[in-house]
Design a protein around this motif. Sequence first.
Motif, PDB file in Angstrom:
ATOM      1  N   ARG A  44      -1.507   2.980  -3.697  1.00 14.73           N
ATOM      2  CA  ARG A  44      -2.495   3.938  -2.951  1.00 14.73           C
ATOM      3  C   ARG A  44      -2.355   5.534  -3.819  1.00 14.73           C
ATOM      4  NH1 ARG A  44      -0.997   2.200   2.836  1.00 14.73           N
ATOM      5  NH2 ARG A  44       0.242   0.779   1.899  1.00 14.73           N
ATOM      6  N   CYS A  45      -1.425   5.579  -4.718  1.00 12.74           N
ATOM      7  CA  CYS A  45      -1.568   6.983  -5.397  1.00 12.74           C
ATOM      8  C   CYS A  45      -1.763   6.565  -6.805  1.00 12.74           C
ATOM      9  CB  CYS A  45       0.002   7.290  -5.373  1.00 12.74           C
ATOM     10  SG  CYS A  45       0.586   7.979  -4.024  1.00 12.74           S
ATOM     11  N   SER A  46      -2.944   5.548  -7.208  1.00 15.32           N
ATOM     12  CA  SER A  46      -3.231   5.372  -8.404  1.00 15.32           C
ATOM     13  C   SER A  46      -4.202   6.467  -8.856  1.00 15.32           C
ATOM     14  CB  SER A  46      -3.927   4.144  -8.571  1.00 15.32           C
ATOM     15  OG  SER A  46      -3.235   3.085  -8.143  1.00 15.32           O
ATOM     16  N   VAL A 279      10.061  -6.312  -0.821  1.00 15.65           N
ATOM     17  CA  VAL A 279       8.592  -6.449  -0.682  1.00 15.65           C
ATOM     18  C   VAL A 279       8.033  -5.025  -0.520  1.00 15.65           C
ATOM     19  CG1 VAL A 279       6.412  -7.529   0.475  1.00 15.65           C
ATOM     20  CG2 VAL A 279       8.596  -8.574   0.407  1.00 15.65           C
ATOM     21  N   ASN A 280       7.273  -4.540  -1.418  1.00 14.00           N
ATOM     22  CA  ASN A 280       6.469  -3.081  -1.165  1.00 14.00           C
ATOM     23  C   ASN A 280       5.058  -3.410  -0.945  1.00 14.00           C
ATOM     24  OD1 ASN A 280       5.204  -0.625  -3.566  1.00 14.00           O
ATOM     25  ND2 ASN A 280       6.085  -0.281  -1.390  1.00 14.00           N
ATOM     26  N   ALA A 281       4.482  -4.553  -1.280  1.00 16.00           N
ATOM     27  CA  ALA A 281       3.236  -5.143  -0.887  1.00 16.00           C
ATOM     28  C   ALA A 281       3.061  -4.762   0.741  1.00 16.00           C
ATOM     29  CB  ALA A 281       2.994  -6.395  -1.141  1.00 16.00           C
ATOM     30  N   ALA A 439      -6.795  -1.355   6.144  1.00 15.16           N
ATOM     31  CA  ALA A 439      -6.027  -0.321   6.971  1.00 15.16           C
ATOM     32  C   ALA A 439      -5.571   0.566   5.856  1.00 15.16           C
ATOM     33  CB  ALA A 439      -5.258  -0.586   8.022  1.00 15.16           C
ATOM     34  N   ALA A 440      -6.130   1.865   5.596  1.00 17.08           N
ATOM     35  CA  ALA A 440      -5.490   2.543   4.400  1.00 17.08           C
ATOM     36  C   ALA A 440      -4.325   3.165   4.618  1.00 17.08           C
ATOM     37  CB  ALA A 440      -6.452   3.749   4.082  1.00 17.08           C
ATOM     38  N   PHE A 441      -3.760   3.265   5.876  1.00 19.32           N
ATOM     39  CA  PHE A 441      -2.612   3.714   5.954  1.00 19.32           C
ATOM     40  C   PHE A 441      -1.396   2.925   6.596  1.00 19.32           C
ATOM     41  CE2 PHE A 441      -5.778   6.840   6.304  1.00 19.32           C
ATOM     42  CZ  PHE A 441      -5.620   7.717   5.512  1.00 19.32           C
ATOM     43  N   VAL A 468       9.878  -2.326   1.944  1.00 23.47           N
ATOM     44  CA  VAL A 468       9.786  -0.927   1.876  1.00 23.47           C
ATOM     45  C   VAL A 468       8.362  -0.332   1.796  1.00 23.47           C
ATOM     46  CG1 VAL A 468       9.845  -0.904  -0.715  1.00 23.47           C
ATOM     47  CG2 VAL A 468      10.560   1.315   0.378  1.00 23.47           C
ATOM     48  N   GLY A 469       7.985   0.747   2.410  1.00 27.62           N
ATOM     49  CA  GLY A 469       6.731   1.421   2.160  1.00 27.62           C
ATOM     50  C   GLY A 469       6.035   1.427   3.858  1.00 27.62           C
ATOM     51  N   SER A 470       4.819   1.685   3.699  1.00 22.61           N
ATOM     52  CA  SER A 470       4.110   2.472   4.975  1.00 22.61           C
ATOM     53  C   SER A 470       4.120   1.727   6.070  1.00 22.61           C
ATOM     54  CB  SER A 470       2.793   2.657   4.300  1.00 22.61           C
ATOM     55  OG  SER A 470       2.403   3.206   3.411  1.00 22.61           O
ATOM     56  N   LEU A 478       3.582  10.048   2.028  1.00 26.75           N
ATOM     57  CA  LEU A 478       4.337   9.999   0.792  1.00 26.75           C
ATOM     58  C   LEU A 478       5.817  10.282   1.346  1.00 26.75           C
ATOM     59  CD1 LEU A 478       1.946  11.677  -2.007  1.00 26.75           C
ATOM     60  CD2 LEU A 478       2.222   9.213  -1.248  1.00 26.75           C
ATOM     61  N   PRO A 479       5.992  11.348   1.992  1.00 24.95           N
ATOM     62  CA  PRO A 479       7.391  11.495   2.446  1.00 24.95           C
ATOM     63  C   PRO A 479       8.126  10.761   3.254  1.00 24.95           C
ATOM     64  CG  PRO A 479       5.786  13.672   2.902  1.00 24.95           C
ATOM     65  CD  PRO A 479       5.219  12.528   2.770  1.00 24.95           C
ATOM     66  N   MET A 480       7.103  10.017   4.000  1.00 29.14           N
ATOM     67  CA  MET A 480       7.816   8.855   4.774  1.00 29.14           C
ATOM     68  C   MET A 480       8.127   7.502   3.897  1.00 29.14           C
ATOM     69  SD  MET A 480       8.262  10.132   7.857  1.00 29.14           S
ATOM     70  CE  MET A 480       8.243  11.727   7.192  1.00 29.14           C
TER      71      MET A 480
HETATM   72  C1  LIG Z   1      -7.424   7.461   1.174  1.00 31.89           C
HETATM   73  C2  LIG Z   1      -5.905   7.611   1.295  1.00 31.89           C
HETATM   74  C3  LIG Z   1      -5.411   8.853   1.397  1.00 31.89           C
HETATM   75  C4  LIG Z   1      -4.149   9.149   1.554  1.00 31.89           C
HETATM   76  N1  LIG Z   1      -3.767  10.647   1.537  1.00 31.89           N
HETATM   77  C5  LIG Z   1      -2.353  11.080   1.736  1.00 31.89           C
HETATM   78  C6  LIG Z   1      -2.022  12.411   1.550  1.00 31.89           C
HETATM   79  O1  LIG Z   1      -2.842  13.296   1.240  1.00 31.89           O
HETATM   80  N2  LIG Z   1      -0.726  12.424   1.581  1.00 31.89           N
HETATM   81  C7  LIG Z   1       0.292  11.520   1.670  1.00 31.89           C
HETATM   82  O2  LIG Z   1       1.299  12.060   1.971  1.00 31.89           O
HETATM   83  N3  LIG Z   1      -0.256  10.213   1.885  1.00 31.89           N
HETATM   84  C8  LIG Z   1      -1.379  10.029   1.871  1.00 31.89           C
HETATM   85  N4  LIG Z   1      -1.847   8.765   2.037  1.00 31.89           N
HETATM   86  C9  LIG Z   1      -0.845   7.656   2.204  1.00 31.89           C
HETATM   87  C10 LIG Z   1      -0.143   7.182   0.947  1.00 31.89           C
HETATM   88  O3  LIG Z   1      -0.986   7.291  -0.094  1.00 31.89           O
HETATM   89  C11 LIG Z   1       0.611   5.897   1.231  1.00 31.89           C
HETATM   90  O4  LIG Z   1       1.377   6.198   2.573  1.00 31.89           O
HETATM   91  C12 LIG Z   1       1.524   5.517   0.247  1.00 31.89           C
HETATM   92  O5  LIG Z   1       0.948   5.815  -1.205  1.00 31.89           O
HETATM   93  C13 LIG Z   1       1.955   4.156   0.261  1.00 31.89           C
HETATM   94  O6  LIG Z   1       2.874   3.744  -0.537  1.00 31.89           O
HETATM   95  P1  LIG Z   1       3.559   2.267  -0.537  1.00 31.89           P
HETATM   96  O7  LIG Z   1       4.544   2.168  -1.461  1.00 31.89           O
HETATM   97  O8  LIG Z   1       3.815   1.926   0.851  1.00 31.89           O
HETATM   98  O9  LIG Z   1       2.420   1.176  -1.068  1.00 31.89           O
HETATM   99  P2  LIG Z   1       1.047   0.742  -1.885  1.00 31.89           P
HETATM  100  O10 LIG Z   1       0.712   2.219  -2.493  1.00 31.89           O
HETATM  101  O11 LIG Z   1       0.272   0.192  -1.342  1.00 31.89           O
HETATM  102  O12 LIG Z   1       1.714  -0.081  -2.995  1.00 31.89           O
HETATM  103  C14 LIG Z   1       2.250  -1.355  -2.846  1.00 31.89           C
HETATM  104  C15 LIG Z   1       1.811  -2.063  -4.137  1.00 31.89           C
HETATM  105  O13 LIG Z   1       1.987  -3.333  -4.070  1.00 31.89           O
HETATM  106  C16 LIG Z   1       1.057  -4.088  -4.737  1.00 31.89           C
HETATM  107  N5  LIG Z   1       0.740  -5.207  -4.104  1.00 31.89           N
HETATM  108  C17 LIG Z   1       0.388  -6.019  -2.981  1.00 31.89           C
HETATM  109  N6  LIG Z   1       0.330  -7.355  -3.251  1.00 31.89           N
HETATM  110  C18 LIG Z   1       0.937  -7.575  -4.047  1.00 31.89           C
HETATM  111  C19 LIG Z   1       1.259  -8.998  -4.791  1.00 31.89           C
HETATM  112  N7  LIG Z   1       0.996  -9.981  -4.233  1.00 31.89           N
HETATM  113  N8  LIG Z   1       1.868  -9.132  -5.929  1.00 31.89           N
HETATM  114  C20 LIG Z   1       2.152  -8.007  -6.651  1.00 31.89           C
HETATM  115  N9  LIG Z   1       2.134  -6.697  -6.334  1.00 31.89           N
HETATM  116  C21 LIG Z   1       1.252  -6.488  -5.018  1.00 31.89           C
HETATM  117  C22 LIG Z   1      -0.106  -3.122  -4.752  1.00 31.89           C
HETATM  118  O14 LIG Z   1      -1.144  -3.418  -5.827  1.00 31.89           O
HETATM  119  C23 LIG Z   1       0.390  -1.578  -4.835  1.00 31.89           C
HETATM  120  O15 LIG Z   1       0.411  -1.217  -6.126  1.00 31.89           O
HETATM  121  C24 LIG Z   1      -3.137   8.441   1.739  1.00 31.89           C
HETATM  122  C25 LIG Z   1      -3.533   7.233   1.432  1.00 31.89           C
HETATM  123  C26 LIG Z   1      -4.998   6.795   1.422  1.00 31.89           C
HETATM  124  C27 LIG Z   1      -5.287   5.061   1.285  1.00 31.89           C
END
Ligand SMILES: Cc1cc2nc3c(=O)[nH]c(=O)nc-3n(C[C@H](O)[C@H](O)[C@H](O)COP(=O)(O)OP(=O)(O)OC[C@H]3O[C@@H](n4cnc5c(N)ncnc54)[C@H](O)[C@@H]3O)c2cc1C
Length: 511
Positions: A44-46, A279-281, A439-441, A468-470, A478-480
């Motif tokens: 989600r930070c791509s 699992v970060n997914a 669900a974006a978050f 690990v993750g949201s 991001l901080p969480m």
């Molecule tokens: C539109 C939007 C705006 C946001 N704005 C903010 C903001 O301004 N500030 C802030 O702090 N937070 C913001 N957030 C929230 C923040 O981006 C997320 O909480 C955080 O980036 C999530 O990180 P993560 O590591 O939990 O998961 P993700 O970023 O979802 O990473 C999980 C990874 O797992 C991969 N994956 C999934 N399934 C598989 C599989 N089967 N095999 C291999 N890989 C897989 C995915 O491709 C992905 O790269 C926003 C989110 C969104 C969607």
Amino acid sequence: MYSYSHSTALVIGAGLGGIVTAARLAQAGFSVKVLEKQEAPGGRCSQLIRDGHRFDIGATLFLMPEVFAETYTALGERMEDHLELHRIDPTYRIRFGDDTQLALTSNLNSMEQQLEAIEPGSFGGLLRYLVEGYDAYHLSLQRFVGRNFYHFSEYFSLQNLPLLFKLKALVKHYHNIGRYFHDPRLKAAFTFQNMYLGLSPFDAPATYSLVQYTELAEGVWYPLGGIYRVIESLVGIADGYGVNFMYNTPVKQIEVVENRATGVLLQNGSRLSADVIVVNADLPYAYSHLLPDSAEAHRLEQLKYTCSAIMFYWGVDKVYPQLGTHNVFLADDYRTSFDRIFNDHLLPDQPSFYVHAPARTDPSAAPVGQDTLMVLVPAGHLDAGTTQNWDALQAHARSAVIHRLAASTGIIDLEQHLKFEVSYTPRDWLSLYNLAKGAAFGLSHNFMQVGYLRPHNRHHHYGNLYFVGSSTHPGTGLPMVLLSARLTTERILKENEVPNPALSLRPSLAV
Ligand SMILES: Cc1cc2nc3c(=O)[nH]c(=O)nc-3n(C[C@H](O)[C@H](O)[C@H](O)COP(=O)(O)OP(=O)(O)OC[C@H]3O[C@@H](n4cnc5c(N)ncnc54)[C@H](O)[C@@H]3O)c2cc1C
């Protein structure tokens, strides 16, 4: 370098949480592979780069810099050697439905003038509100979000229970804001930030006043190069610890034997094994698609989810000075808007939305004399029980944004100056990153889904399978997620009796 462990770890997903956990485990001596379905890290930070325009796909607000700094320090680095941070002040320009404006800023003189013009006496309310936010921020970080809860009794301990009341975990945010402001515009201005957590202020705990506190007191920041710079720098640090990132490598299944996860089956048919799997997914997706436990998957399916977002990424061939770095356009009918998103899982007739114009702070985000605009329109998540026509909802969102920009800012020629448009709906959040229900978050953060009550960062049955993750503790943003990476790593190292090198390096955020 520590060499206590020759253990192996597989991390599924190279989102922020996966990258940092991988780096921390490698630092502690694990041999780590990260398996990512996309061709690049970030989740989600791509980022998206086209015709000289650079967009952060998801996160744009860099909050709580001390939590980021802690991650870099724990990895033996200095944040300032990797990120050039700029403070954004005013943090946002808010435009209300009646076209009143409010520029949220840490300049208290300016805040006093603006607030008193909207509601006489309200500046005092702001000061009291910030005091509450200060308490909520520091107490939450130390006592709730910055630590693991291994047992129910630790969370609902005699020490913690009074804090849950002090933090107003059971009071709704919108109800609580009425103690500080009466004008509906100010009530909206100090609660809409719940949307960053994907929550409605009519449902979110009042504890989340901590977000407004951090924005005004600790600041909203922007790393030059965009949020993706954070991802690039952390991947670089993880590389330095020997982490092996494998892109275009979707995982199809986690293989289990009795009470252990033994490895993964990749989409391409090959298998990898490891001592520990992280699992970060998105957690509910992992239970429903990667693991055999269908009863738990069904239970997770019934939980509350955050909203989704319809996105527009616009490259335009002129600059619109009417827009600041962060711009918020709020609809008149605040309550109905949230009901439409969170109860009906659709889109309000007049949606509120957010526009990010990064080139205001970072000229490298757009070609000279041009603009890079990202628009986020909060919308309901995917719901099989509701008729959702995403093509129609996307078209409605687009036209509503263009009309509102014209009416509120005088930007009337946007469509003539569009070089290209990329747009996402909840279906894209699902298909690109496997986010359950689009669900974006991730999972929601109501009282029943935080702390010990949130899905845990270790599987209840497979003892070497971690999350690990949201959608696990402590939650989204991001901080969480950085805290989640720390907590998950601490748990893995503790349970595998591996010394934690970070303990001697990081300043403590937790008690
Ligand atoms: C539109 C939007 C705006 C946001 N704005 C903010 C903001 O301004 N500030 C802030 O702090 N937070 C913001 N957030 C929230 C923040 O981006 C997320 O909480 C955080 O980036 C999530 O990180 P993560 O590591 O939990 O998961 P993700 O970023 O979802 O990473 C999980 C990874 O797992 C991969 N994956 C999934 N399934 C598989 C599989 N089967 N095999 C291999 N890989 C897989 C995915 O491709 C992905 O790269 C926003 C989110 C969104 C969607």
